[in-house]
Design a protein around this motif. Sequence first.
Motif, PDB file in Angstrom:
ATOM      1  N   ALA A  11       1.398  -8.773   1.461  1.00 47.84           N
ATOM      2  CA  ALA A  11       2.259  -8.859   0.656  1.00 47.84           C
ATOM      3  C   ALA A  11       2.149  -6.422   0.739  1.00 47.84           C
ATOM      4  CB  ALA A  11       1.887  -8.750  -0.903  1.00 47.84           C
ATOM      5  N   ALA A  12       0.777  -6.086   0.778  1.00 45.42           N
ATOM      6  CA  ALA A  12       1.010  -4.633   1.572  1.00 45.42           C
ATOM      7  C   ALA A  12       1.307  -4.673   2.967  1.00 45.42           C
ATOM      8  CB  ALA A  12      -0.771  -4.669   2.219  1.00 45.42           C
ATOM      9  N   VAL A  13       1.626  -5.726   4.280  1.00 43.88           N
ATOM     10  CA  VAL A  13       2.186  -5.309   5.334  1.00 43.88           C
ATOM     11  C   VAL A  13       3.810  -4.963   4.977  1.00 43.88           C
ATOM     12  CG1 VAL A  13       3.157  -5.719   7.433  1.00 43.88           C
ATOM     13  CG2 VAL A  13       0.265  -5.842   6.274  1.00 43.88           C
ATOM     14  N   LEU A  14       4.260  -5.790   4.004  1.00 50.30           N
ATOM     15  CA  LEU A  14       5.702  -5.703   3.522  1.00 50.30           C
ATOM     16  C   LEU A  14       6.065  -5.222   2.491  1.00 50.30           C
ATOM     17  CD1 LEU A  14       6.013  -9.867   2.835  1.00 50.30           C
ATOM     18  CD2 LEU A  14       7.966  -8.244   4.599  1.00 50.30           C
ATOM     19  N   GLY A  15       4.974  -4.723   1.341  1.00 53.76           N
ATOM     20  CA  GLY A  15       5.501  -3.357   1.379  1.00 53.76           C
ATOM     21  C   GLY A  15       5.520  -2.054   1.327  1.00 53.76           C
ATOM     22  N   ILE A  16       4.137  -2.095   2.769  1.00 51.56           N
ATOM     23  CA  ILE A  16       4.604  -1.335   3.902  1.00 51.56           C
ATOM     24  C   ILE A  16       6.007  -0.558   4.150  1.00 51.56           C
ATOM     25  CG2 ILE A  16       3.673   0.191   6.381  1.00 51.56           C
ATOM     26  CD1 ILE A  16       1.214   0.100   4.652  1.00 51.56           C
ATOM     27  N   ALA A  17       6.315  -2.195   4.595  1.00 51.21           N
ATOM     28  CA  ALA A  17       8.067  -2.228   5.984  1.00 51.21           C
ATOM     29  C   ALA A  17       8.337  -1.411   4.720  1.00 51.21           C
ATOM     30  CB  ALA A  17       7.804  -3.342   6.944  1.00 51.21           C
ATOM     31  N   GLU A  18       9.064  -1.869   3.740  1.00 47.00           N
ATOM     32  CA  GLU A  18       9.820  -1.197   2.982  1.00 47.00           C
ATOM     33  C   GLU A  18      10.013  -0.076   2.217  1.00 47.00           C
ATOM     34  OE1 GLU A  18      12.983  -1.622   0.122  1.00 47.00           O
ATOM     35  OE2 GLU A  18      12.253  -3.093   1.009  1.00 47.00           O
ATOM     36  N   LEU A  19       8.909   0.510   2.546  1.00 44.02           N
ATOM     37  CA  LEU A  19       8.916   1.925   2.092  1.00 44.02           C
ATOM     38  C   LEU A  19       9.339   2.510   3.502  1.00 44.02           C
ATOM     39  CD1 LEU A  19       5.011   3.043   0.608  1.00 44.02           C
ATOM     40  CD2 LEU A  19       7.608   3.017  -0.552  1.00 44.02           C
ATOM     41  N   LEU A  20       9.424   2.205   5.114  1.00 41.52           N
ATOM     42  CA  LEU A  20       9.839   2.497   6.253  1.00 41.52           C
ATOM     43  C   LEU A  20      11.836   2.095   5.756  1.00 41.52           C
ATOM     44  CD1 LEU A  20       6.863   1.711   8.445  1.00 41.52           C
ATOM     45  CD2 LEU A  20       7.447   3.782   7.597  1.00 41.52           C
ATOM     46  N   THR A  21      11.367   1.312   5.341  1.00 39.61           N
ATOM     47  CA  THR A  21      12.840   0.948   5.741  1.00 39.61           C
ATOM     48  C   THR A  21      13.703   0.924   4.292  1.00 39.61           C
ATOM     49  OG1 THR A  21      12.966  -1.648   5.228  1.00 39.61           O
ATOM     50  CG2 THR A  21      12.764  -1.241   7.318  1.00 39.61           C
ATOM     51  N   ALA A  22      12.689   0.961   3.523  1.00 36.50           N
ATOM     52  CA  ALA A  22      13.866   1.153   1.591  1.00 36.50           C
ATOM     53  C   ALA A  22      15.508   0.471   1.692  1.00 36.50           C
ATOM     54  CB  ALA A  22      14.545   1.943   2.120  1.00 36.50           C
ATOM     55  N   THR A  23      15.290  -1.473   1.964  1.00 39.93           N
ATOM     56  CA  THR A  23      16.157  -2.555   1.940  1.00 39.93           C
ATOM     57  C   THR A  23      16.097  -2.987   1.211  1.00 39.93           C
ATOM     58  OG1 THR A  23      14.930  -3.910   3.520  1.00 39.93           O
ATOM     59  CG2 THR A  23      16.470  -2.525   4.619  1.00 39.93           C
ATOM     60  N   LEU A  24      14.803  -2.393   0.198  1.00 39.95           N
ATOM     61  CA  LEU A  24      14.968  -3.777  -0.687  1.00 39.95           C
ATOM     62  C   LEU A  24      14.501  -5.159  -0.900  1.00 39.95           C
ATOM     63  CD1 LEU A  24      14.790  -3.587  -4.026  1.00 39.95           C
ATOM     64  CD2 LEU A  24      17.619  -4.677  -4.195  1.00 39.95           C
ATOM     65  N   ASP A  25      15.092  -5.815   0.243  1.00 36.16           N
ATOM     66  CA  ASP A  25      14.601  -6.985   0.983  1.00 36.16           C
ATOM     67  C   ASP A  25      12.676  -7.638   0.790  1.00 36.16           C
ATOM     68  OD1 ASP A  25      17.269  -7.701   0.742  1.00 36.16           O
ATOM     69  OD2 ASP A  25      17.757  -7.357   2.522  1.00 36.16           O
ATOM     70  N   LEU A  26      12.803  -5.910   1.247  1.00 38.33           N
ATOM     71  CA  LEU A  26      10.866  -6.304   2.426  1.00 38.33           C
ATOM     72  C   LEU A  26      10.642  -6.259   0.143  1.00 38.33           C
ATOM     73  CD1 LEU A  26      11.379  -4.845   5.561  1.00 38.33           C
ATOM     74  CD2 LEU A  26      11.264  -6.908   4.666  1.00 38.33           C
ATOM     75  N   LEU A  27      10.780  -5.779  -0.372  1.00 34.08           N
ATOM     76  CA  LEU A  27       9.641  -5.400  -1.551  1.00 34.08           C
ATOM     77  C   LEU A  27       9.502  -6.797  -1.907  1.00 34.08           C
ATOM     78  CD1 LEU A  27       8.250  -3.882  -3.410  1.00 34.08           C
ATOM     79  CD2 LEU A  27      10.578  -3.079  -5.082  1.00 34.08           C
ATOM     80  N   LEU A  28      11.517  -7.431  -2.694  1.00 35.01           N
ATOM     81  CA  LEU A  28      11.211  -8.279  -3.206  1.00 35.01           C
ATOM     82  C   LEU A  28       9.919  -9.573  -2.497  1.00 35.01           C
ATOM     83  CD1 LEU A  28      15.609  -9.055  -3.610  1.00 35.01           C
ATOM     84  CD2 LEU A  28      13.377  -8.161  -4.549  1.00 35.01           C
ATOM     85  N   LEU A  29      10.170 -10.038  -0.657  1.00 30.44           N
ATOM     86  CA  LEU A  29       9.223 -10.997  -0.271  1.00 30.44           C
ATOM     87  C   LEU A  29       7.978 -10.457  -0.799  1.00 30.44           C
ATOM     88  CD1 LEU A  29      11.245 -10.893   2.761  1.00 30.44           C
ATOM     89  CD2 LEU A  29      11.220 -12.569   1.453  1.00 30.44           C
ATOM     90  N   ALA A  30       7.597  -8.597  -0.677  1.00 31.21           N
ATOM     91  CA  ALA A  30       6.211  -8.920  -0.801  1.00 31.21           C
ATOM     92  C   ALA A  30       5.812  -9.602  -2.544  1.00 31.21           C
ATOM     93  CB  ALA A  30       6.185  -7.002  -0.797  1.00 31.21           C
TER      94      ALA A  30
END
Length: 148
Positions: A11-30
């Motif tokens: 969840a933390a890795v997906l959250g950090i990746a979301e901050l870098l990409t701002a796609t919203l999809d990775l946040l939902l997976l987190a």
Amino acid sequence: MQSWLLWLTIAAVLGIAELLTATLDLLLLAVAALAAAAIAALGLSVGLQLLAFAVTAAAMITLVRPVARRNLNSHPQLRTGVAALIGREAVVLSPVGREPGRVRIGGEEWSARSYDPDVLIPTGTTVDVFAIEGATALVHPREDPWPN
């Protein structure tokens, strides 16, 4: 390593990746990974953890994503410049028809032509601004309200 800690790391890795990409999809997976971490913290099996992740991810992507995207992409349309004049009310200062006349739009005088070239609009008539062409407003007389 305990499985809840693994899910929390995912969840933390997906959250950090979301901050870098701002796609919203990775946040939902987190969020789905956090749900799986909660199931793991309860001591339930890996199969139930994977099921919780899959169900939560599917629900987030099918239910939350469309609503969030619609709200993120919609913003009030701010019209500025001459675009802000379209739809405004004006008063005819000199007759307007096929040949240009003058109108007052919110305190400013503008040259104006009739939107319908066959219509002659007399002085004092309240008109609506339909379009702006260069420095000339295209206007049309206001319609009478419907009778009661």
